[in-house]
Design a protein around this motif. Structure first.
Motif, PDB file in Angstrom:
ATOM      1  N   HIS A 388      28.195  20.942   1.918  1.00  0.00           N
ATOM      2  CA  HIS A 388      27.589  21.156   3.383  1.00  0.00           C
ATOM      3  C   HIS A 388      28.045  19.920   4.174  1.00  0.00           C
ATOM      4  CE1 HIS A 388      23.755  23.092   0.922  1.00  0.00           C
ATOM      5  NE2 HIS A 388      24.798  23.759   1.365  1.00  0.00           N
ATOM      6  N   LEU A 390      27.030  17.270   6.455  1.00  0.00           N
ATOM      7  CA  LEU A 390      25.687  16.677   6.630  1.00  0.00           C
ATOM      8  C   LEU A 390      25.824  15.405   7.498  1.00  0.00           C
ATOM      9  CD1 LEU A 390      23.959  17.038   3.214  1.00  0.00           C
ATOM     10  CD2 LEU A 390      23.930  18.550   5.222  1.00  0.00           C
ATOM     11  N   LYS A 416      18.947  16.397   2.594  1.00  0.00           N
ATOM     12  CA  LYS A 416      19.284  16.269   3.864  1.00  0.00           C
ATOM     13  C   LYS A 416      19.833  17.411   4.382  1.00  0.00           C
ATOM     14  CE  LYS A 416      22.097  13.295   7.017  1.00  0.00           C
ATOM     15  NZ  LYS A 416      21.153  12.563   7.866  1.00  0.00           N
ATOM     16  N   GLY A 417      19.551  17.836   5.928  1.00  0.00           N
ATOM     17  CA  GLY A 417      20.077  18.845   6.275  1.00  0.00           C
ATOM     18  C   GLY A 417      19.256  19.953   6.598  1.00  0.00           C
ATOM     19  N   ASP A 418      19.345  21.186   7.412  1.00  0.00           N
ATOM     20  CA  ASP A 418      18.426  22.013   7.576  1.00  0.00           C
ATOM     21  C   ASP A 418      17.993  22.857   6.562  1.00  0.00           C
ATOM     22  OD1 ASP A 418      17.809  24.907   8.690  1.00  0.00           O
ATOM     23  OD2 ASP A 418      17.876  23.829  10.657  1.00  0.00           O
ATOM     24  N   LEU A 419      16.563  23.166   6.471  1.00  0.00           N
ATOM     25  CA  LEU A 419      16.145  23.830   5.282  1.00  0.00           C
ATOM     26  C   LEU A 419      16.721  25.100   4.972  1.00  0.00           C
ATOM     27  CD1 LEU A 419      12.235  22.877   5.846  1.00  0.00           C
ATOM     28  CD2 LEU A 419      13.803  22.095   3.978  1.00  0.00           C
ATOM     29  N   SER A 420      17.294  25.534   6.125  1.00  0.00           N
ATOM     30  CA  SER A 420      18.098  26.830   5.473  1.00  0.00           C
ATOM     31  C   SER A 420      19.071  26.623   4.380  1.00  0.00           C
ATOM     32  CB  SER A 420      18.707  27.334   6.691  1.00  0.00           C
ATOM     33  OG  SER A 420      19.932  26.218   7.224  1.00  0.00           O
ATOM     34  N   LEU A 436      13.266  15.869   0.690  1.00  0.00           N
ATOM     35  CA  LEU A 436      13.890  15.744   2.124  1.00  0.00           C
ATOM     36  C   LEU A 436      13.537  14.224   2.593  1.00  0.00           C
ATOM     37  CD1 LEU A 436      14.910  17.162   4.587  1.00  0.00           C
ATOM     38  CD2 LEU A 436      12.549  17.818   5.033  1.00  0.00           C
ATOM     39  N   SER A 438      12.838  12.723   5.389  1.00  0.00           N
ATOM     40  CA  SER A 438      12.050  12.502   6.443  1.00  0.00           C
ATOM     41  C   SER A 438      10.636  12.372   6.110  1.00  0.00           C
ATOM     42  CB  SER A 438      12.287  13.372   7.475  1.00  0.00           C
ATOM     43  OG  SER A 438      12.125  14.914   7.112  1.00  0.00           O
ATOM     44  N   ASP A 463       9.458  28.999   5.153  1.00  0.00           N
ATOM     45  CA  ASP A 463      10.276  30.265   5.298  1.00  0.00           C
ATOM     46  C   ASP A 463      10.982  30.699   3.768  1.00  0.00           C
ATOM     47  OD1 ASP A 463       9.736  30.282   7.978  1.00  0.00           O
ATOM     48  OD2 ASP A 463      11.482  29.110   8.484  1.00  0.00           O
TER      49      ASP A 463
END
Length: 549
Positions: A388, A390, A416-420, A436, A438, A463
């Motif tokens: 990825h 990142l 790290k990164g979008d949850l997708s 994650l 954050s 999601d």
């Protein structure tokens, strides 16, 4: 009709009392899944006996010592499986899962029921928290334990706390203290970050310079500007664990049903190793152990057979010390520029038909995965190992185009990164520990992650299709050490949030209640006071502290 409605409401409230409204009546953290509180008590005194059988003798002794410390007098343990009135008995139910337990307290005695030592151990932890919180561990003629029935098992199998000691060495006693508190909270994985750019903390006998050179830096970046700070401490920092000390700590953790997962960083965050043996890096130049924090200035030259041999030699000694089936290899924040600027690495990529640096990293990671698998182990790494993009220093999208597929047995440590990206990994069959940053980084202050935010965290994204929920095996909370030089600062940031993450990992989402948690936390805070653990006061955990991110 109105009367029937009132009756229905009363019945509903009665049904919920076993896991909702009654939460304030017991002080157990993490919150058990099911419990019913009665009106009677069981009285423990010097005549009380603990009945055990061979498999759980150690757990019986643990409970015996705890009770004796409270009573100030001896109580007996008896090798017997026959229930006696007025006794505490360990019972076997082979249908229960490894970490599952039942705890039954009645006026006639106490039953701790499980199928494994881990289950009995967790039952003991819950029983200990039922003891009155006004006991000062002094002579008591008797102790009343409330009548209760508990059926309990964790929501997730992976409930981890990570300690980064590559940046600041903490030592045996601090690690043991953390393991004690993890055990109390039924946290079962100690993720031990032992190597990084600023320090190598584990003795490797085949490569003694790793600790002779790599465990010491001449100074350390300090100051409130943190990553941008020009200030240096001008004081050396050093420390490492001998293999005998590692064995001692592994045994200590095992006795508390905690698995230690070691992290040996590769192919990046390798500067302490390269300072020890310059031929490990792409530049082949002599360097010093870095005195500034941030992303490394060099990485392992993974095109060199000697480097691969070095890494497998290190892993062999690590595996000899740690029985964990999972070995963490890091894999995060690799600066691809070092490989792009190396002629030998570029030739290696052409030879193996690797089009991009991300391909090279996955290719290397799969080699390590295959090696670990040959030793009966599994590999875990931060989610960069999937290729990825990142970070700002990954110069172009072309660098991360992938023709390689990460080995399927790998555990992805998402940070790290979008949850997708997590959803993609889960749908492709990978097991995931969701950390994650954050929501779970303990070096972040209470303004960034207040106690309520830590408690509200759910490792399973909203999601994520329910058919993939079982791919998220748990979470970790991470105590990164760059700006945490003292034990007191570490305690302040770890406690009480570690208790919140313990409940996130253990208790079903529908049974969690933050107001109840805060009330139950007061009992734990009294324990921390007794142990001399400096925790953040309530005002700091919600309103933020002065420390910057």
């Amino acid at each position: 009709m109105k009367t029937k409605f009132i009756v229905l409401i009363c019945l509903f409230q009665l049904m919920m009392s076993s896991n909702s409204s009654a939460q304030t009546d017991i002080n157990i953290i993490p919150q058990p899944q099911e419990f019913i509180i009665g009106k009677e008590v069981f009285t423990i005194n010097h005549k009380t006996e603990i009945l055990y059988f061979a498999e759980n003798k150690n757990e019986a002794i643990l409970l015996q010592e705890f009770i004796q410390n409270v009573l100030g007098s001896n109580i007996a343990t008896v090798n017997s499986t026959k229930q006696q009135l007025g006794s505490i008995i360990f019972k076997l139910n082979s249908e229960l899962k490894k970490e599952e337990y039942e705890l039954n307290v009645s006026k006639n005695g106490i039953q701790i029921i499980a199928s494994t030592n881990t289950g009995w151990f967790y039952g003991i932890q819950s029983l200990m928290q039922l003891f009155p919180d006004n006991l000062g561990f002094q002579d008591e003629a008797s102790i009343n334990i409330p009548e209760i029935k508990i059926k309990d098992a964790p929501r997730f199998i992976w409930r981890a706390f990570m300690l980064d000691e590559a940046r600041y060495f903490k030592g045996v006693q601090q690690v043991k203290m953390l393991l004690d508190e993890m055990a109390r909270l039924k946290t079962n994985v100690f993720h031990w970050h032992l190597t990084d750019d600023q320090g190598w903390r584990i003795e490797i006998k085949k490569y003694p310079l790793l600790t002779e050179i790599g465990s010491t830096r001449t100074s350390t970046q300090v100051g409130h500007l943190q990553w941008d700070s020009p200030i240096q401490s001008a004081e050396p920092h050093s420390g490492f664990y001998t293999q005998n000390e590692i064995k001692e700590i592994v045994k200590y953790a095992s006795e508390r049903h905690i698995t230690i997962v070691p992290e040996i960083e590769m192919p990046g965050h390798a500067m302490a190793a390269i300072a020890s043996y310059p031929w490990l890096g792409t530049n082949k130049k002599e360097i010093e152990v870095p005195i500034k924090f941030g992303v490394s200035e060099d990485v392992y030259d993974i095109s060199d057979p000697k480097v691969y041999q070095f890494l497998t030699d290190v892993l062999d000694e690590v595996m000899d010390l740690f029985p964990s089936k999972v070995i963490h290899i890091g894999g995060d924040e690799v600066k691809y520029t070092h490989w792009k600027n190396s002629e030998t690495v570029q030739a290696y990529m052409q030879e193996n038909k690797l089009a991009t640096p991300a391909d090279l990293q996955v290719f290397f990671t799969n080699r390590i995965s295959k090696y670990l698998e040959s030793k009966g182990r599994y590999m875990m790494g931060w989610n960069e190992i999937m290729g990825h993009k990142l970070h700002y220093f990954q110069e172009s999208e072309e660098d991360i185009e992938l023709g390689q597929e990460l080995a399927k047995g790998t555990i992805i440590h998402f940070w790290k990164g979008d949850l997708s990206l997590l959803i993609e990994a889960a749908s492709n069959g990978y097991e995931i520990v969701n950390s994650l940053h954050s929501n779970t980084y303990l070096d972040y202050d209470y303004k960034a992650i207040p106690l309520s935010k830590a408690y509200a965290y759910d490792p399973i994204p909203d999601d994520l299709d329910s058919k993939y929920h079982d791919k998220v095996i748990g979470l970790g909370c991470q105590m990164w050490g760059e700006w945490i030089p003292s034990n007191g600062e570490m305690h302040f940031l770890v406690f009480p949030r570690i208790a919140a993450y313990a409940e996130v990992g253990w208790t079903k989402k529908e049974y969690k209640n933050f107001e109840s948690f805060k009330l139950r936390l007061k009992r734990l805070q009294k324990h921390w006071d007794q142990q001399g653990i400096f925790y953040a006061p309530d005002s700091s955990t919600e309103n933020g502290s002065e420390r910057n991110n």
